[in-house]
Design a protein around this motif. Structure first.
Motif, PDB file in Angstrom:
ATOM      1  N   MET A   1      20.696  79.266  70.281  1.00 12.84           N
ATOM      2  CA  MET A   1      21.701  78.370  70.843  1.00 12.84           C
ATOM      3  C   MET A   1      21.952  77.266  69.822  1.00 12.84           C
ATOM      4  N   ASN A   2      23.221  76.972  69.558  1.00 16.97           N
ATOM      5  CA  ASN A   2      23.539  75.931  68.591  1.00 16.97           C
ATOM      6  C   ASN A   2      24.658  75.035  69.124  1.00 16.97           C
ATOM      7  N   ILE A   3      25.103  74.117  68.307  1.00 17.40           N
ATOM      8  CA  ILE A   3      26.065  73.087  68.707  1.00 17.40           C
ATOM      9  C   ILE A   3      27.396  73.694  69.161  1.00 17.40           C
ATOM     10  N   GLN A   4      27.748  74.872  68.683  1.00 19.99           N
ATOM     11  CA  GLN A   4      28.999  75.512  69.088  1.00 19.99           C
ATOM     12  C   GLN A   4      28.993  75.897  70.570  1.00 19.99           C
ATOM     13  N   HIS A   5      27.827  75.916  71.198  1.00 20.94           N
ATOM     14  CA  HIS A   5      27.729  76.256  72.616  1.00 20.94           C
ATOM     15  C   HIS A   5      27.955  75.055  73.538  1.00 20.94           C
TER      16      HIS A   5
END
Length: 121
Positions: A1-5
């Motif tokens: 999970m990263n910032i784009q989520h």
């Protein structure tokens, strides 16, 4: 999970769904409504977005817990005993699962909602 989520409501391009309560629930007016559900959890129990409602009144029966923040407009929430709470810009509140009564929009209303729907035991 990263910032784009991360789901940013200000830049979300979620499609708008238009609807109104079932005819048997409408008590007054023509309460056209729309929702932009910006997020639903993979388990389907949690969702959040923006709801808008036109002037009118309808019955409500909450099976879900809902946090609301009124962004604009004025509504009146009444319980089944007739007790009322006026809701307006800036108000933040939770409607617990099991609440029933009526929702009445006096001035076109816009709110952020966060819903948790518990799975049946």
């Amino acid at each position: 999970m990263n910032i784009q989520h991360i789901v940013d409501f200000a830049s979300a391009t979620t499609a708008t769904e238009h609807y109104q309560p079932a005819a048997e629930k409408i008590l007054a007016g023509d309460p056209q409504q729309s929702v932009r559900n910006h997020y639903s959890s993979p388990c389907g129990q949690f969702s959040s977005g923006i709801w808008e409602g036109a002037v009118g009144q309808w019955t409500v029966n909450y099976s879900e817990h809902e946090y609301c923040e009124i962004l604009s407009g004025v509504s009146v929430l009444r319980d089944s005993a007739g007790n009322a709470k006026t809701l307006q810009t800036g108000d933040r509140f939770v409607i617990p699962a099991g609440f029933s009564g009526t929702w009445e929009v006096l001035e076109a209303c816009r709110k952020v909602y966060v819903i948790f729907e518990q799975n049946p035991a």
